[in-house]
Write an enzyme that holds these catalytic residues in place. Structure first.
Site, PDB file in Angstrom:
ATOM      1  CG  ASP A  10      -3.767   5.734  -2.597  1.00 38.63           C
ATOM      2  OD1 ASP A  10      -2.907   5.233  -1.752  1.00 38.63           O
ATOM      3  OD2 ASP A  10      -3.587   6.725  -2.986  1.00 38.63           O
ATOM      4  CG  HIS A  17      -2.342   0.613   0.842  1.00 34.13           C
ATOM      5  ND1 HIS A  17      -2.450   1.650   0.202  1.00 34.13           N
ATOM      6  CD2 HIS A  17      -3.581  -0.007   1.098  1.00 34.13           C
ATOM      7  CE1 HIS A  17      -4.102   1.925   0.067  1.00 34.13           C
ATOM      8  NE2 HIS A  17      -4.540   0.698   0.660  1.00 34.13           N
TER       9      HIS A  17
END
Length: 491
Positions: free
Chosen positions: A466, A462
């Site tokens: 995104d 992450h």
């Protein structure tokens, strides 16, 4: 005058610090040539043969098959330079070849190069000098040779990992002297040190090695016996004296539970454990998944493989098609073909795709890497996957073929499961997991039908992107699976 040179386990590269002895290729007394492979070892990356930089007679081996040695630990000792009165050419009546010229103690490297050898070579980078046929010095000749030896190599220093005693005849090295009270048949400094640490009198041990040689196993057995005796003595001193009253209680005591089995995390399994633990520790991963109708993809593959004529190539696997889809998706979403430099706090976008694929072998899970997958078509990727898979099954993958991946494809559907949450192959940023393709009810063109359905899972770092980017990547892959014509736009 002969000299005994000590050959230590060399640095095998790729950051490896230890190796397990799989198979010895020479025995004590054998004549070896410069760069002749003497032992086969297994590292966390691959199985390799280790060549010896010296030519001469093997006088000792360190480590039993199955033992794990750290880099720099002694492997074997070699008597180089024919001693006076010993003709190596007569070592075996059936051997016509003589040993390769050996270096002196002061110029082991340069003299070896001058005589056609490589000196202290790295694994796989020898001079290619022809190896002599396997020969062995008769025991009487070996005894005379070692009696005249001048030992120039330093004594083996104790190592942190367990190392077995040298597998050699007792005459191959002088016996130890304990407390100045006479010699005992011990060769290994490690065995003597272990005995001193546990107050074991070596003179009272019967060695199980050749000619009564005391091995590490003999000392370990004596240590266990001493510990058991001490424990029994302590119990006897603290137990109550009322033997009759204790008898019923002893009879009623439950049997001791069997000891739990302990399996060392080493070799491939240890490397996998370290990498997965590091991935979970350092990478904030997330997973998204989608079901896709793979009916059209399977039909396209069948048509490809049914083609005949000059233009028909080798069969194309489902994994090869999925790999080609991944390279096209990574071209659209390069964020997922990257890594994170934690120290610099930077995301490093990688220029090329080196595609890893998970392969289960007898040695455990390995991830061979298809280099420059972004420049290959499905046929080329499939051929490379087949080649690397065969090397993985036979344990012949090199460390270079198992490192440097930028993205991994994991087809766990071969195990008969539908879905999973893959653990990212550190230091990569993403992994695509593929479940089994099987018939399921599916709404197709507004009607319920039986279709070939597959679940696709994307685990991603992450930090590099995104959810929108990860979702876009996964959706593109699913679209290509459902409508392979979509892929033609990027070809």
């Amino acid at each position: 005058m002969a000299q005994v040179l000590e050959f230590k386990l060399p640095d095998l590269g790729e950051g490896l610090t230890e190796a397990e002895i799989v198979r010895w290729l020479v025995e004590v007394g054998d004549v070896v040539a410069i760069d002749q492979p003497v032992v086969e070892v297994e590292t966390a990356k691959a199985m390799v043969e280790v060549p010896c930089p010296y030519g001469g007679v093997v006088t000792a081996r360190f480590g039993e098959e199955g033992a794990e040695l750290p880099v720099g630990a002694p492997l074997l000792t070699v008597a180089v330079g024919a001693p006076e009165g010993l003709d190596l050419s007569g070592a075996s009546p059936s051997s016509a070849d003589s040993a390769a010229p050996a270096p002196s103690a002061a110029s082991a490297g340069s003299d070896a190069e001058a005589s056609g050898g490589s000196g202290n070579v790295l694994v796989g980078y020898g001079t290619g000098a022809p190896a002599a046929r396997r020969r062995r010095i008769r025991p009487d000749r070996l005894d005379r040779a070692v009696a005249d030896v001048v030992v120039t190599a330093p004594a083996a220093s104790p190592v942190s990992a367990p190392v077995s005693a040298p597998v050699s005849a007792a005459a191959a090295a002088p016996a130890a002297v304990v407390n100045g009270q006479g010699p005992v048949p011990v060769v290994s400094p490690l065995v003597r040190r272990l005995a001193r640490q546990h107050d074991i009198d070596l003179r009272r041990l019967a060695g199980s090695g050749p000619d009564g040689l005391i091995l590490r196993a003999d000392v370990d057995r004596a240590i266990r016996t001493a510990e058991t005796t001490a424990a029994e003595t302590a119990v006897a001193e603290t137990a109550p004296t009322a033997g009759a009253a204790q008898a019923p209680a002893a009879a009623a005591a439950p049997a001791a539970a069997p000891a739990a089995e302990r399996i060392p995390l080493r070799g491939v399994r240890g490397a996998v454990a370290d990498k997965l633990s590091r991935s979970r520790t350092e990478i904030p991963d997330a997973t998204c998944w989608v079901d896709a109708d793979a009916t059209e993809l399977m039909a396209v593959r069948a048509a490809m493989n049914a083609a005949t004529g000059p233009s028909a190539g080798p069969k194309v696997s489902v994994l090869a098609l999925l790999a080609r889809i991944c390279t096209a998706a990574l071209a659209r979403y390069p964020e997922l073909n990257s890594t994170v430099d934690t120290a610099a706090r930077e995301i490093v976008r990688l220029p090329g795709v080196h595609l890893g694929f998970a392969a289960q072998t007898e040695r455990g899970l390995v991830v061979p890497v298809v280099r420059d997958a972004h420049t290959r078509n499905a046929e080329s990727i499939g051929a490379e996957i087949a080649r690397l898979t065969e090397l993985a099954r036979t344990g012949k993958l090199s460390p270079a073929q198992l490192t440097g991946g930028t993205f991994t494809l994991n087809n766990y559907g071969v195990f008969g499961v539908d879905g999973s949450t893959p653990i990212i192959n550190h230091p990569e940023a993403a992994m695509l997991g593929v479940g089994r393709i099987m018939p399921k009810p599916w709404v197709h063109r507004g009607e319920l039908a039986v279709r070939q359905v597959v679940q696709l899972s994307l685990t991603f770092d992450h930090r590099v992107c995104d959810g929108g980017t990860a979702g876009g990547f996964l959706r593109y892959v699913a679209d290509c699976v459902e409508q392979p014509a979509v892929l033609l736009r990027t070809l």
